[in-house]
Enzyme design. Structure first.
Site, PDB file in Angstrom:
ATOM      1  N   LYS A   1      77.175  45.831  13.678  1.00 35.07           N
ATOM      2  CA  LYS A   1      76.125  44.929  14.157  1.00 35.07           C
ATOM      3  C   LYS A   1      75.508  44.205  12.959  1.00 35.07           C
ATOM      4  O   LYS A   1      75.285  44.828  11.921  1.00 35.07           O
ATOM      5  CB  LYS A   1      75.041  45.759  14.862  1.00 35.07           C
ATOM      6  CG  LYS A   1      73.867  44.960  15.379  1.00 35.07           C
ATOM      7  CD  LYS A   1      72.770  45.864  15.934  1.00 35.07           C
ATOM      8  CE  LYS A   1      71.825  46.375  14.859  1.00 35.07           C
ATOM      9  NZ  LYS A   1      70.621  45.570  14.647  1.00 35.07           N
TER      10      LYS A   1
ATOM     11  N   LYS B   1      71.243  56.119  11.422  1.00 38.57           N
ATOM     12  CA  LYS B   1      70.449  55.905  10.202  1.00 38.57           C
ATOM     13  C   LYS B   1      70.354  57.186   9.379  1.00 38.57           C
ATOM     14  O   LYS B   1      70.392  57.135   8.160  1.00 38.57           O
ATOM     15  CB  LYS B   1      69.045  55.388  10.541  1.00 38.57           C
ATOM     16  CG  LYS B   1      69.033  53.929  10.959  1.00 38.57           C
ATOM     17  CD  LYS B   1      67.644  53.303  10.855  1.00 38.57           C
ATOM     18  CE  LYS B   1      67.713  51.812  11.170  1.00 38.57           C
ATOM     19  NZ  LYS B   1      66.408  51.165  11.192  1.00 38.57           N
TER      20      LYS B   1
ATOM     21  N   LYS C   1      69.624  43.891   9.234  1.00 38.89           N
ATOM     22  CA  LYS C   1      68.868  43.655   7.995  1.00 38.89           C
ATOM     23  C   LYS C   1      69.272  44.659   6.937  1.00 38.89           C
ATOM     24  O   LYS C   1      69.403  44.323   5.765  1.00 38.89           O
ATOM     25  CB  LYS C   1      67.365  43.829   8.238  1.00 38.89           C
ATOM     26  CG  LYS C   1      66.756  42.844   9.178  1.00 38.89           C
ATOM     27  CD  LYS C   1      65.240  42.916   9.007  1.00 38.89           C
ATOM     28  CE  LYS C   1      64.524  42.646  10.296  1.00 38.89           C
ATOM     29  NZ  LYS C   1      64.156  43.897  10.983  1.00 38.89           N
TER      30      LYS C   1
END
Ligand code: ATP
Ligand code: LTN
Length: 339
Positions: free
Chosen positions: A197, A115, A200
């Site tokens: 993956k 991230k 969201k």
């Protein structure tokens, strides 16, 4: 001998675009285990703040996610469903656990590395994310944490933090939690790229995720566009070239609950990937339509939703606030008179 009921805790971020991976990897397990155990399910809004959020949107997504969990079958009579920021023990517990967590443990987390690599400016809270998660779990003395595969490392860190605290302050103070990862559906991949993956935060990419809110047309379109390979063999496989087909079969298997053998038998007469995609889309549409109807009803009655969430927060606080006070006590803080 009376066996103590197991305690289950899990959480999900209200970052919008809740998708089929969240449902099959996590939420479905939460719903299925409600009868035998003591359950806490948390909309982790404080975790969402670790990346920039629009305040109006975040408030909407938080309520909407709670409604999705209820629509999926979380029963407020059996489980405690609440919003993380409603119970101050979580943020306070995080601070106390920060004081037993070496920095190096957090810098090693793969989710943090991924991230933070995607952002120009990384917030301190993003690094601290797994410590807040550990506070969520440990404050409830949770035995089990039902999550998708990607959370395994974070739960292992929660275990390390529990053990570090127990070693430093008091043996067996915290229960050391176990991750519970489903046998199928634990890691759905993006339909636009089966190497990523389903997530969201990537759901803005066209055809990446099947969102629980997508209408039947959109679902069919996303599956039809799903990336596969140039062959025509419908088989479960860990060959990277077949990752797209493997993902579609995995979704079909997880949704229908069939064995691999029965899944393959269903596609024995399929004419290429087109048939496979259409069949998978159909079972997903059948799964999601009733959930969507229920979600719409719940969103129409915001007073009832808020009432249920307030009740959940009260029940959660009754467990976690006393545990927090015990933490403060063993750590040497002075409790206020009368506490
Ligand atoms: P974000 O992109 O915002 O991090 P996310 O899609 O990874 O979101 P989370 O809120 O982090 O979702 O995860 C909620 C639960 O869903 C967790 O238990 C997580 O393991 C599970 N989960 C998330 N993505 C998948 C997936 N692709 N397949 C199976 N389970 C998943
Ligand atoms: N990091 C988790 C969400 C989460 C969670 C938790 C999961 C926050 N607190 C406690 C299990 C238990 C994720 O799914 N990304």
């Amino acid at each position: 001998m009376i066996m103590k009921k197991k305690v289950v805790f899990s959480g999900i971020q209200p970052s919008g675009n809740i998708h089929l991976g969240n449902y099959l990897g996590a939420i479905r397990q939460w719903v299925a285990g409600q009868d035998e155990k003591i359950n806490f399910f948390c909309v982790v809004d404080l975790h969402s703040l670790t990346v920039p959020q629009d305040p109006v949107q975040l408030r909407h997504e938080t309520r909407s996610l709670a409604a999705w969990l209820l629509a999926a079958g979380i029963d407020p009579e059996k489980s405690t469903l609440f919003i993380q920021s409603h119970v101050s023990a979580h943020a306070e517990g995080c601070w106390l656990l920060n004081c037993v967590t070496p920095l190096g443990w957090l810098q090693r987390m793969t989710q943090f590395k991924d991230k933070s690599a995607r952002q120009e400016s990384v917030l301190t809270a993003l690094l601290d994310y797994p410590v807040l998660q550990a506070a969520d779990i440990l404050l409830y003395d949770a035995d089990e944490v039902p999550v998708g595969e990607d959370q395994k490392q974070h739960i292992e860190l929660s275990r390390d933090i529990a053990q570090s605290f127990n070693y430093r302050y008091e043996e067996e103070f915290f229960v050391v939690p176990e991750p519970r990862i489903p046998a199928t559906g634990a890691r759905l991949m993006g339909l636009d790229d089966p190497n990523d993956k389903m997530s969201k935060s990537l759901a803005h990419r066209r055809g990446h995720a099947i969102r629980l809110a997508d209408d039947p047309k959109e679902i069919m379109r996303s599956f039809k566009r799903a990336v596969t390979d140039s062959g025509n063999e419908i088989v479960f496989s860990d060959d990277p070239d077949k990752a797209g087909v493997n993902n579609l079969l995995g979704i079909y298997k997880a949704v229908t609950g069939k064995s691999e053998e029965d899944v393959l038998a269903d596609f024995a007469d399929a004419r290429g990937y087109g048939d496979l995609k259409k069949c998978v889309a159909e079972v997903v549409i059948d799964l999601l339509t009733p959930l969507q109807e229920q979600h719409a009803k719940l969103m129409d009655d915001s007073a009832e939703l808020d009432r249920l969430l307030a009740l959940g927060a009260e029940r959660a606080a009754a467990v976690s606030m006393p545990k927090l006070a015990q933490m403060k006590e063993v750590m040497g803080l002075v409790l206020p008179a009368g506490a």
